[in-house]
Scaffold this motif. Structure first.
Motif, PDB file in Angstrom:
ATOM      1  N   ILE A  47     101.483 143.319  56.997  1.00  0.00           N
ATOM      2  CA  ILE A  47     100.659 143.286  55.919  1.00  0.00           C
ATOM      3  C   ILE A  47     101.272 142.357  54.792  1.00  0.00           C
ATOM      4  O   ILE A  47     100.462 141.676  54.187  1.00  0.00           O
ATOM      5  N   TYR A  48     102.601 142.791  54.471  1.00  0.00           N
ATOM      6  CA  TYR A  48     103.264 141.807  53.420  1.00  0.00           C
ATOM      7  C   TYR A  48     103.053 140.721  53.393  1.00  0.00           C
ATOM      8  O   TYR A  48     102.979 139.929  52.191  1.00  0.00           O
ATOM      9  N   LEU A  76      98.147 147.653  59.392  1.00  0.00           N
ATOM     10  CA  LEU A  76      97.193 146.528  59.833  1.00  0.00           C
ATOM     11  C   LEU A  76      96.671 147.187  61.022  1.00  0.00           C
ATOM     12  O   LEU A  76      94.913 146.767  61.733  1.00  0.00           O
ATOM     13  N   PHE A  85      94.149 149.011  60.382  1.00  0.00           N
ATOM     14  CA  PHE A  85      92.703 149.312  59.576  1.00  0.00           C
ATOM     15  C   PHE A  85      92.102 148.988  60.345  1.00  0.00           C
ATOM     16  O   PHE A  85      90.343 148.652  60.350  1.00  0.00           O
ATOM     17  N   PRO A 103      93.226 136.475  54.626  1.00  0.00           N
ATOM     18  CA  PRO A 103      93.367 137.645  55.450  1.00  0.00           C
ATOM     19  C   PRO A 103      94.948 137.478  56.520  1.00  0.00           C
ATOM     20  O   PRO A 103      94.919 136.829  57.591  1.00  0.00           O
ATOM     21  N   LYS A 104      95.481 138.772  56.980  1.00  0.00           N
ATOM     22  CA  LYS A 104      96.139 139.170  57.360  1.00  0.00           C
ATOM     23  C   LYS A 104      96.434 139.413  59.041  1.00  0.00           C
ATOM     24  O   LYS A 104      96.605 139.439  60.168  1.00  0.00           O
ATOM     25  N   THR A 105      95.156 139.548  59.293  1.00  0.00           N
ATOM     26  CA  THR A 105      94.477 140.137  60.209  1.00  0.00           C
ATOM     27  C   THR A 105      92.758 139.483  60.172  1.00  0.00           C
ATOM     28  O   THR A 105      91.952 139.760  59.264  1.00  0.00           O
ATOM     29  N   ARG A 106      92.419 139.271  61.094  1.00  0.00           N
ATOM     30  CA  ARG A 106      90.930 138.904  61.381  1.00  0.00           C
ATOM     31  C   ARG A 106      89.777 140.496  62.240  1.00  0.00           C
ATOM     32  O   ARG A 106      91.258 141.545  62.682  1.00  0.00           O
ATOM     33  N   ILE A 107      88.948 140.607  62.095  1.00  0.00           N
ATOM     34  CA  ILE A 107      88.937 141.856  62.782  1.00  0.00           C
ATOM     35  C   ILE A 107      87.170 141.011  64.060  1.00  0.00           C
ATOM     36  O   ILE A 107      86.333 140.435  63.563  1.00  0.00           O
ATOM     37  N   LYS A 164      87.746 149.604  61.548  1.00  0.00           N
ATOM     38  CA  LYS A 164      86.662 148.720  62.143  1.00  0.00           C
ATOM     39  C   LYS A 164      86.744 148.514  63.743  1.00  0.00           C
ATOM     40  O   LYS A 164      86.016 147.287  63.587  1.00  0.00           O
TER      41      LYS A 164
END
Lengths: 403, 431
Positions: free
Chosen positions: A90-91, A122, A125, A324-328, A129
């Motif tokens: 995430i960082y 992540l 996270f 953002p560091k990942t997409r969903i 989702k």
């Protein structure tokens, strides 16, 4: 095997402590099983970590001692067809970015399991989702950046999380490679380097089979990994966005005959016939990918065009270098749906399609007796912006209670 | 003689154009969400030239006889969206020579033909705050733009004369964004100290101007950066302050209070931790929705609930795209995610329109559908907060600037081959 025992002990302990948790029923106003049409007022019965029964409420009576959950819509746990979570943190600092090693442009020997951080925020996270299974590992950016793996997202060690320890070798074609290495500096050079390595691997494979053990070459990890690709033990996942790079990928596949997944494919809409003819499935770029660099020509309508052409495809969260560091994946599918893809096709490309493309459809991707009890519970249309995920169940355990 | 003929010919050609520009247009049958009041089912919107003449029910609004009528039955009409923080237009700002660039104007770098403007129009955006930066304590002067068809930047501004009037705000930042090797600050405290030093200089410059009382002999040597800071100190130029962490948010407020300048907090990832403090300072917040946290250490604690928490605390809250961090084509989605996390529908829609207008002192021009305001509006296929809804038309000052039914425009909504020329580049720089 070891993993199975751990899981068994775990389930046994849970079973002993709270007898009801082992047996769970889920009732849905609309149940998407991905094994045929959706079921209105459907029921899923879960026995420990597996699905015991699936059907309509009129067919299946929920035993009174089952812990019952109710939701507006229920789908199988989502399978993110391609991610880097767990290797990418995430960082976005050097110490939490393990998806790309830049010491050599061809390193298929790098294993994802040696770097996967199962506790990465992540990972949790995306679980929140709806992603219960993630195909993650080495990212795009090198000709061959390393291997990928498949994990269930709730667990805290790679051993507990594993569904498949080595799934693909991740290859990348196009201009992004040149940014990370002095050589290849061009697309043509990149292909030349890859072809040479595959030819080396073909020879290595042949020599390794020599009858005289003295004539066999020493075991070489890089060659072993490429040989596994040539053997069909590992799939080549080739990220190619521009049409010329997609054609290069198909040309490589034809020359060396390996199993291939086309990844990214931002300009796939220009080559639908060629992709279909090659018979390769597509893990399509995140619908909302930024339109610059190799994905400059991406379109919101590509997923619907793949569906129309009858090309198997799945959604991915992809790799993000910044915020953002990942997409969903759920959100990416939603945008594709508002640009022509129908709802059931979108849900299929989030569940059963990726499970089939990744070779894990015997365990996940649909709701069927004997499969893993991975479910996502929604309070409305799964693709609508304002809908919440009310619950996520993985291997029969409720791992998320409320959005 | 020939000149007169030419002139008359020109007039003959121009007359119909001029009359079209001044034409009265009536839109009937839509559900109108004026933002300034309750939604109106089967509403009527009347525009004349570049202004709104009337909004109301069929019973309330007199339909002029010579008007051009548009039947938009079944559609939804709402004000053109206002984006309070964007990087469209291919502009730039301060360079790496200093951490503070009060002198640098983004208007001197924007490409009015950039297809990023078309992309924004495809998302229903009609007014935008375009900011320079980032990566500085002060990246330069921002521009408030109307997405008119333009060949030069002057045609997009809200002011007639950008040399004499304030055409935008001032972009500032704190936290790790502006920290770096010299001449950049190495720490947060040094960051604040450098800002304070500059504002003390500006106060001094302002005092000298006031003491000179018009006497050119006594005026300080002109400094274009100081001129902009005087506008800030006078409250004419609003500071748009990039800030993420809860303590950085409070530092921005502390500096604004010390020097008495007006600020809007931008991004404000951790606003939910200090919502009451923000409310008490009566400072607006322009926030962003990120699908997932992270990508930089400061954005790891961002929450979907930011909007809901700020609404509850009584803060003026708007959403922004920070394009291309989020996609301008999907700006409505930000409001929907606010509602998903507990914000009221009304506040979410205001946060895409009038609340953002307030952050640029443009609330009398844009942000609601009311008589006298600019005729900026969008025609939607349905509920503005649904994923299935399309922006079908975007109108700017009475002129249709985007029409989904026209393939030439639609491509800016869908994307595709050679639609965007790579200009959605991530301005923050890849890591």
């Amino acid at each position: 095997m070891k993993k199975r025992i751990t899981l068994f002990v775990f389930v046994l302990l849970i079973g002993l402590s709270t007898a009801t948790q082992a047996q769970v029923a889920v009732q849905a106003d609309t149940l998407y099983t991905m094994e045929g049409d959706k079921i209105v007022n459907g029921v899923v019965l879960i026995d420990n970590d597996k699905i015991e029964a699936v059907g309509s409420a009129s067919e299946i009576k929920i035993p009174t001692d089952y812990e019952t959950h109710q939701a507006s819509v229920v789908t199988p746990g989502l399978v993110d067809a391609h991610s880097v979570v767990g290797l990418a943190g995430i960082y976005n600092r050097d110490d939490d970015q393990d998806q790309l090693e830049t010491s050599d442009p061809i390193q298929p020997e790098l294993r994802a399991i040696d770097a996967y951080n199962a506790r990465e925020q992540l990972v949790k996270f995306v679980l929140d989702k709806g992603v219960t299974t993630t195909h993650t590992g080495h990212g795009p950016g090198a000709l061959a950046s390393g291997q990928t793996m498949i994990a269930k997202t709730p667990y805290n060690t790679v051993e507990d999380a594993l569904v498949d320890s080595a799934t693909t070798v991740a290859f990348t074609l196009g201009s992004t490679v040149g940014r990370n290495f002095d050589s290849p500096g061009t697309s043509a050079k990149g292909i030349a380097m890859l072809r040479q390595k595959f030819i080396d691997a073909q020879e290595y494979l042949e020599k390794r089979q020599a009858e005289d053990p003295d004539k066999r070459p020493n075991k070489n990890l890089k060659m072993e990994a490429l040989a596994d690709v040539l053997n069909g033990k590992l799939t080549a996942m080739i990220t190619a966005q521009r049409s010329n790079d997609i054609m290069s990928a198909l040309r490589l596949q034809e020359e060396f005959g390996f199993d291939m997944i086309l990844d990214g494919a931002a300009e796939a809409y220009l080559l639908l016939d060629e992709i279909k003819k090659a018979g390769v499935p597509v893990i399509i770029h995140p619908t909302m990918v930024r339109t610059y660099g190799d994905t400059q020509n991406a379109s919101f309508t590509t997923a619907s065009k793949l569906a129309e052409a009858g090309i198997p495809f799945a959604f991915q969260s992809g790799f993000e270098s910044y915020v953002p560091k990942t997409r969903i994946v759920l959100y990416e599918a939603a945008i594709a749906t508002s640009y022509g893809l129908n709802r059931e096709q979108a849900l299929y490309a989030l569940t059963k399609a990726p499970a089939e493309i990744l070779g894990i459809s015997d365990r996940v991707g649909s709701l069927k007796e004997g499969k893993d009890a991975d479910l996502v519970l929604f309070d409305g249309d799964p693709l609508e912006y304002t809908t919440h995920i009310s619950s996520v169940i993985v291997d029969g355990n409720v791992v998320k209670e409320k959005d | 003689m020939t000149r007169i003929i030419r002139l008359s010919l020109l007039l003959i050609f121009l007359l119909p154009i001029m009359s079209v520009a001044q034409q009265t247009k009536v839109f009937t049958g839509a559900k109108i969400i004026p933002i300034s009041g309750e939604p109106i089912d089967n509403g009527v919107l009347v525009t004349k030239g570049d202004k709104i003449v009337a909004v109301g029910t069929e019973a309330e609004v007199d339909i002029p006889s010579n008007a051009k009528t548009f039947d938009v039955t079944g559609k939804v009409i709402m004000p053109g969206l206002v984006d309070s923080h964007s990087h469209i237009g291919n502009g730039d700002g301060g360079d790496r020579s200093a951490a503070l660039h009060p002198d640098t104007r983004i208007i001197d770098s924007i490409d009015p033909h950039s297809e990023t403007f078309k992309k924004a129009l495809a998302g229903g955006v009609t007014t935008v705050n375009v900011l320079p930066g980032s990566g500085h304590l002060m990246s330069g002067q921002t521009a408030y733009l109307k997405l008119r068809n333009a060949d030069k930047i002057e045609e997009m501004l809200f002011v007639d004369d950008s040399q004499k009037e304030v055409a935008g705000g001032l972009k500032m930042a704190n936290g790790t964004n502006s920290i770096g090797d010299p001449p950049f600050p190495g720490t947060r405290a040094k960051s604040a100290s450098m800002v304070r030093e500059l504002f003390i200089k500006a106060q001094d410059y302002k005092d000298k101007i006031e003491q000179a009382d018009g006497d050119p002999e006594k005026m300080p040597t002109r400094d274009v950066g100081m001129d902009a800071l005087v506008e800030v100190l006078n409250g004419e130029r609003i500071v748009h302050y990039h800030t993420h962490r809860h303590y950085d948010i409070l530092t921005a407020i502390r500096l604004a209070e010390e020097f008495g300048f007006r600020i809007v907090l931008h991004h404000v990832s951790e606003a939910w931790k200090v919502a009451d403090e923000i409310a008490e300072a009566e400072v607006p917040a322009s926030i962003i929705v990120l699908d997932a946290p992270g990508g930089k250490p400061e954005a790891t604690d961002i929450k979907y609930k930011n909007g809901a928490v700020l609404e509850k605390a009584g803060v003026t809250v708007g959403y922004h795209t920070d394009a291309s961090i989020t996609d301008t084509r999907l700006f409505l989605r930000s409001g929907a995610f606010g509602v998903r996390a507990g914000m009221s529908r009304e506040a979410a829609l205001e946060a895409l329109t009038i609340e953002n207008a307030k952050m640029m002192d443009l609330q009398d021009r844009v942000g609601t559908l009311e008589a006298g305001k600019d005729a900026d509006f969008v025609v939607l296929s349905g509920d503005p907060l649904s994923v299935y809804t399309k922006v079908e038309q975007t109108w700017v000052e009475g002129i249709k600037r985007f029409d989904y039914s026209n393939p030439k425009d639609r491509k800016y909504s869908t994307g595709g081959y050679n639609v965007f020329r790579g200009s959605a580049h991530n301005h923050h720089g890849d890591k």
